[in-house]
Design a protein around this motif. Sequence first.
Motif, short mmCIF file in Angstrom:
data_model
loop_
_atom_site.label_atom_id
_atom_site.label_comp_id
_atom_site.label_asym_id
_atom_site.label_seq_id
_atom_site.Cartn_x
_atom_site.Cartn_y
_atom_site.Cartn_z
N SER A 6 0.84 -1.27 0.17
CA SER A 6 0.09 -0.08 -0.10
C SER A 6 0.91 1.10 0.00
CB SER A 6 -1.05 -0.04 1.17
OG SER A 6 -0.21 0.27 2.38
N LEU A 7 2.20 1.09 -0.03
CA LEU A 7 3.16 2.19 0.13
C LEU A 7 4.16 1.94 -1.09
CD1 LEU A 7 3.52 4.82 1.94
CD2 LEU A 7 5.03 3.67 3.23
N PRO A 8 4.60 2.92 -1.70
CA PRO A 8 5.68 2.88 -2.62
C PRO A 8 6.88 2.51 -1.91
CG PRO A 8 4.57 4.98 -3.08
CD PRO A 8 3.88 4.60 -1.84
N ILE A 9 7.62 1.51 -2.79
CA ILE A 9 8.78 1.00 -2.14
C ILE A 9 9.94 2.00 -2.04
CG2 ILE A 9 10.80 -0.26 -2.79
CD1 ILE A 9 8.90 -2.33 -4.35
N TYR A 10 9.84 3.16 -2.61
CA TYR A 10 11.01 4.18 -2.25
C TYR A 10 10.69 4.73 -1.21
CZ TYR A 10 8.32 8.24 -3.62
OH TYR A 10 7.43 9.13 -3.72
N LEU A 11 9.46 5.01 -0.47
CA LEU A 11 9.11 5.52 0.29
C LEU A 11 9.26 4.78 1.88
CD1 LEU A 11 5.86 7.42 -0.18
CD2 LEU A 11 8.04 8.39 0.36
N GLN A 12 9.19 3.49 1.57
CA GLN A 12 9.26 2.40 2.55
C GLN A 12 11.00 2.40 3.02
OE1 GLN A 12 7.08 -1.40 2.42
NE2 GLN A 12 5.86 -0.25 0.86
N ALA A 13 11.83 2.62 1.84
CA ALA A 13 13.18 2.26 1.96
C ALA A 13 13.71 3.53 2.70
CB ALA A 13 13.82 2.20 0.64
N ALA A 14 13.02 4.67 2.12
CA ALA A 14 13.67 6.11 2.76
C ALA A 14 13.12 6.10 4.49
CB ALA A 14 13.05 7.18 2.34
N ASN A 15 11.86 5.55 4.62
CA ASN A 15 11.50 5.80 6.22
C ASN A 15 12.35 4.74 6.93
OD1 ASN A 15 9.46 7.28 5.66
ND2 ASN A 15 7.99 5.74 5.48
N SER A 16 12.97 3.48 6.52
CA SER A 16 13.72 2.47 7.02
C SER A 16 15.13 3.24 7.43
CB SER A 16 14.05 1.42 6.16
OG SER A 16 14.99 0.42 6.76
N ILE A 17 15.64 3.94 6.41
CA ILE A 17 16.79 4.75 6.71
C ILE A 17 16.88 5.77 7.72
CG2 ILE A 17 18.50 6.31 5.75
CD1 ILE A 17 18.19 4.46 3.09
N LYS A 18 15.63 6.51 7.69
CA LYS A 18 15.19 7.57 8.55
C LYS A 18 15.15 6.93 9.91
CE LYS A 18 12.50 10.56 5.57
NZ LYS A 18 11.47 11.12 5.30
N ARG A 19 14.52 5.78 10.02
CA ARG A 19 14.31 5.09 11.48
C ARG A 19 16.00 4.80 11.99
NH1 ARG A 19 10.31 2.70 10.23
NH2 ARG A 19 11.15 0.91 8.93
N ASP A 20 16.69 4.27 10.95
CA ASP A 20 17.99 3.74 11.47
C ASP A 20 18.71 5.05 12.05
OD1 ASP A 20 17.59 1.13 10.88
OD2 ASP A 20 18.71 1.12 8.95
N ILE A 21 18.45 6.20 11.48
CA ILE A 21 19.02 7.45 11.79
C ILE A 21 18.56 8.03 13.29
CG2 ILE A 21 19.53 9.66 11.30
CD1 ILE A 21 19.42 9.13 8.40
N VAL A 22 17.29 7.92 13.25
CA VAL A 22 16.79 8.29 14.52
C VAL A 22 16.98 7.53 15.78
CG1 VAL A 22 15.07 10.00 13.49
CG2 VAL A 22 14.37 7.56 14.23
N THR A 23 17.14 6.14 15.58
CA THR A 23 17.42 5.14 16.67
C THR A 23 18.89 5.11 16.96
OG1 THR A 23 17.54 3.18 15.13
CG2 THR A 23 15.57 3.73 16.18
N GLY A 24 19.74 5.65 16.11
CA GLY A 24 21.20 5.64 16.40
C GLY A 24 21.91 4.58 15.71
N LYS A 25 21.21 3.74 14.97
CA LYS A 25 21.77 2.54 14.46
C LYS A 25 22.83 3.24 13.07
CE LYS A 25 21.08 -1.65 11.70
NZ LYS A 25 19.81 -2.52 11.10
N LEU A 26 22.42 4.24 12.63
CA LEU A 26 23.03 5.12 11.79
C LEU A 26 23.54 6.50 12.45
CD1 LEU A 26 21.47 4.70 8.11
CD2 LEU A 26 23.71 3.81 8.82
#
Length: 118
Positions: A6-26
């Motif tokens: 239900s969500l474009p793949i590029y948005l899901q990938a971007a959200n995954s990277i953002k999540r890694d940034i805010v959680t400190g993984k990146l």
Amino acid sequence: MEYNSSLPIYLQAANSIKRDIVTGKLSPGAKLPSVRDLAVEYTINPNTVSRVYKGLEMEGVCFTRRGMGTFVTEDPERVHQLKEEMAGALIREFLEGMEQLGFSRAQAIGLLEKEQSE
């Protein structure tokens, strides 16, 4: 990574990277994988990864150094702002879902407080 149809793949990938940034993984200033490497990791087209990186750069979440790659922003305020934006989106989604179930916002918050105390 598993994708939601239900969500474009590029948005899901971007959200995954953002999540890694805010959680400190990146961490701030960390080098992101190359376009090819991320395409393999996420099993998506390299053009999609390029679109993801371009979008993240436009949002100020990352930056590109020519010939060196793409890096996480070094601005701690931007990371904090991103975290708050993502939290706000989750809260809005939760409240909308609860309203669809027939709960008022006050009732939904009450259920959250009850769940936390248990």
